[in-house]
Design an enzyme around this catalytic site. Structure first.
Site, PDB file in Angstrom:
ATOM      1  N   LYS A 134       0.834  -1.341   0.022  1.00 31.68           N
ATOM      2  CA  LYS A 134      -0.033   0.076   0.213  1.00 31.68           C
ATOM      3  C   LYS A 134       0.899   1.472   0.061  1.00 31.68           C
ATOM      4  CE  LYS A 134      -1.780   2.576   3.097  1.00 31.68           C
ATOM      5  NZ  LYS A 134      -1.745   4.218   2.587  1.00 31.68           N
TER       6      LYS A 134
ATOM      7  N   GLY B 294       7.165   4.647   8.160  1.00 33.11           N
ATOM      8  CA  GLY B 294       6.345   5.753   8.365  1.00 33.11           C
ATOM      9  C   GLY B 294       6.543   6.261   9.943  1.00 33.11           C
ATOM     10  N   SER B 295       5.425   7.049  10.553  1.00 37.45           N
ATOM     11  CA  SER B 295       5.831   7.768  11.606  1.00 37.45           C
ATOM     12  C   SER B 295       5.724   6.591  12.806  1.00 37.45           C
ATOM     13  CB  SER B 295       4.474   8.468  11.713  1.00 37.45           C
ATOM     14  OG  SER B 295       3.117   7.751  12.079  1.00 37.45           O
ATOM     15  N   THR B 296       6.544   6.978  13.766  1.00 37.73           N
ATOM     16  CA  THR B 296       6.376   6.296  15.009  1.00 37.73           C
ATOM     17  C   THR B 296       4.886   5.814  15.466  1.00 37.73           C
ATOM     18  OG1 THR B 296       8.603   7.206  15.399  1.00 37.73           O
ATOM     19  CG2 THR B 296       7.520   6.078  17.274  1.00 37.73           C
TER      20      THR B 296
ATOM     21  N   GLY C 216       3.675   2.981  13.617  1.00 39.40           N
ATOM     22  CA  GLY C 216       4.399   1.842  13.980  1.00 39.40           C
ATOM     23  C   GLY C 216       4.113   1.364  15.264  1.00 39.40           C
TER      24      GLY C 216
ATOM     25  N   GLU D 217      10.542   0.861  10.165  1.00 37.44           N
ATOM     26  CA  GLU D 217      11.515   1.843   9.736  1.00 37.44           C
ATOM     27  C   GLU D 217      10.739   3.142  10.083  1.00 37.44           C
ATOM     28  OE1 GLU D 217      13.188   4.705   8.598  1.00 37.44           O
ATOM     29  OE2 GLU D 217      13.167   4.107   6.541  1.00 37.44           O
TER      30      GLU D 217
ATOM     31  N   CYS E  68      13.617  10.498   6.894  1.00 39.93           N
ATOM     32  CA  CYS E  68      13.562  10.092   8.435  1.00 39.93           C
ATOM     33  C   CYS E  68      14.926  10.230   8.897  1.00 39.93           C
ATOM     34  CB  CYS E  68      13.092   8.487   8.160  1.00 39.93           C
ATOM     35  SG  CYS E  68      14.089   7.719   7.064  1.00 39.93           S
TER      36      CYS E  68
ATOM     37  N   GLU F 141      10.219  15.291  15.718  1.00 42.65           N
ATOM     38  CA  GLU F 141      10.555  15.043  14.404  1.00 42.65           C
ATOM     39  C   GLU F 141       9.889  16.233  13.619  1.00 42.65           C
ATOM     40  OE1 GLU F 141       9.359  11.716  11.931  1.00 42.65           O
ATOM     41  OE2 GLU F 141      11.432  11.586  11.091  1.00 42.65           O
TER      42      GLU F 141
END
Ligand code: NAI
Ligand code: MG
Length: 502
Positions: A206, A258-260, A263, A280, A314, A411
């Site tokens: 996706k 993607g974003s923490t 995740g 990641e 990132c 971030e």
């Protein structure tokens, strides 16, 4: 006689009023890459089992060009039923074709895909730039060549897996569910699909909702390469589609970039299942510049490390730790360099900083920059003429930043650099490690022993020495702490897609 252009800090809050004298006029005549080579359909369906399918939901959403806000195309919203069909197609292809196929045969497909990416590189680069806002120079010179390199590299492994892990007979996992972000859309697709296919897995991927077009272009490459139906399936949509995919019970492996926050949610969802997971996530990378460094090289590295790709990286070097003794000199050099960056039309080959990927991301950057000003850091932004439409952010640096400021901890994912100082190597390590993340760092010094000393102590998956943002498919990449786990690329990256029986 030198002609001089003035660059003024025009930021309303904490304006210093300082001007910078720059030699010469840095404006270049426009050199626009034509978008003529690219054909974009009005609408794209889902690529399932080797063909285009209408979404069960009957719903579509627009994807826009963030530098003009024009709609480029409409993309299908995949719901649970579509995800189910895609996973089923991947399962069948795994059991009947791709799993039993020899590594030598799989390699041929991967080589073919790699060559086709090279042949159609210009089209893909233009599409990437139009859909995502990154400068054509980057998509043309970095993203797309690197993506081809990933397929070539993994094609080379496909028939040598028994040598990669001597004494072990590694097996594929089955169906891989892969969710990728919008900052390197085509390159992240290559990072995910190439190792999965090389090791004998099939894929449902996706792409991010703002940047699906190059993934959909990849479907046509799979088709022309004669890849058996179901080996690669593409489902489009937003977070809900991604969540449905990673939690599908017939998926064996989940790979997410993607974003923490997302995740963490995926990790919680997968707890108690036998699915293998790699994440990641975000980063807050630091450049550490010592007083013996080649300062002009370091300035280029720092500029490249955060303003490159609008800071949508990132592993960006979003913090600069500079030794106190050279702080003023270094910051002065940086400001001069910042004033020469060209911000604007991403299709112009001279553009350094393109469009911010979405309004939501622009709002996030704006909010964090406002917090920096409110917290008392000193802001510098060069004078910049920005296009009237589209999403833009002027390259920004902050001095007088303290470790507790949000701009030093969170971030930002935008072209914003936070500058702190240190006195000795111990203090540099402590400050560099003082974030929840651990993805990247850059050390700038002429002393080799100091580089190794620092690299041992930095919590970072990658430490660059006297350079930044260098990539090679043979080199594993990944993070520590809240930057995620697992490695992509290199021999280590293969492990994420293999059952080694250990
Ligand atoms: P995001 O993490 O929401 O999006 C990344 C991908 O995950 C997209 O394909 C999205 O559709 C999908 N997704 C969203 N929710 C999901 C869920 N619950 N389950 C499965 N998939 C899901 O990132 P977003 O909101 O676009 O960006 C927010 C921030 O995340 C950025 O400001 C940046 O700080 C960070 N980020 C980091 C990236 C990296 O490369 N590490 C890439 C993109 C964003
Ligand atoms: Mg778009």
């Amino acid at each position: 006689m030198q002609d001089t252009s003035k660059v003024t800090d025009t930021t309303p809050a904490k304006t210093t009023g300082a001007t910078i004298d720059l030699p010469g006029d840095w404006r270049y005549a426009p050199s626009r890459q034509s978008s003529a080579p690219v054909t974009i359909a009005d609408r794209y369906g889902l690529f399932i089992n080797g063909g285009w399918q209408r979404p069960a939901s009957g719903e579509w959403f627009p994807t826009i060009n963030p530098s003009t806000e024009e709609t480029l195309s409409e993309i299908a919203v995949a719901d649970g039923a579509d995800v189910g069909r895609a996973v089923k197609a991947a399962r069948n292809a795994y059991e009947e074709v791709w799993g039993p196929m020899s590594g030598t045969e799989r390699a041929k497909y991967l080589f073919r895909i790699a060559r086709m990416i090279q042949e159609r590189a210009r089209e893909i680069a233009v599409l990437e730039t139009m859909d995502g806002g990154k400068p054509i120079r980057e998509s043309r010179d970095f993203d797309i060549p690197q993506a081809a390199a990933h397929f070539f590299y993994h094609a080379g492994w496909a028939d040598k897996l028994e040598y990669a892990f001597p004494g072990i007979d590694p097996k594929p996992l089955g169906v891989a569910a892969q969710v990728i972000p919008w900052n390197f859309p085509f390159l992240m697709l290559a990072w995910k699909i190439a190792p999965a296919l090389a090791t004998g897995n099939t894929v449902v991927l996706k792409p991010a909702e703002t940047t699906s077009l190059t993934a959909l272009f990849f479907a046509s490459i799979c088709d022309e390469a004669g890849l058996p139906p179901g080996v690669v399936n593409l489902v489009t949509g937003a977070g809900e589609t991604g969540a449905g995919l990673v939690s599908h019970p017939d998926v064996d492996k989940v790979a997410f970039t993607g974003s923490t926050a997302v995740g963490k949610r995926i990790q919680a969802d997968l707890a108690g299942t036998s699915k293998k997971l790699t994440l990641e996530l975000g980063g807050k990378g630091a450049h550490i510049v010592f007083d013996d460094a080649a300062l002009d090289d370091a300035v280029e590295g720092v500029v490249n490390g955060i303003f490159f790709n609008q800071g949508h990286v990132c592993c960006a070097g979003s913090r600069l730790l500079v030794q106190e003794t050279i702080h003023d000199r270094f910051v002065d050099k940086l400001k001069r360099r910042l004033a020469t960056l060209r911000v604007g039309d991403p299709l112009d080959k001279n553009t350094d900083v393109g469009a911010i990927n979405s309004r939501a991301q622009l709002d996030k950057i704006t909010d964090l920059v406002e917090s920096g000003v409110a917290d008392g850091a000193e802001i510098f932004q060069p004078r910049c003429d920005l296009p009237e439409r589209g999403f833009w952010f002027v390259p920004t640096l902050f001095t007088d930043v303290s470790q507790s400021h949000r701009i030093a901890q969170e971030e930002i994912f935008g072209p914003v650099l936070s500058i702190l100082t240190f006195r000795d190597p111990e203090e540099a390590v402590t400050k560099a490690n003082n974030t929840p993340y651990g993805l990247s760092a850059g050390v700038w010094t002429q002393k080799g022993s100091r580089i190794l000393w620092m690299a041992d102590r930095l919590d970072a998956g990658v430490v660059w020495a006297n350079t930044f943002n260098q990539f090679d498919p043979a080199s594993p990449f990944g993070g520590y702490k809240e930057s995620g786990f697992g490695r992509e690329g290199g021999r280590h990256g293969l492990l994420a897609y293999m059952d080694t029986g250990i």
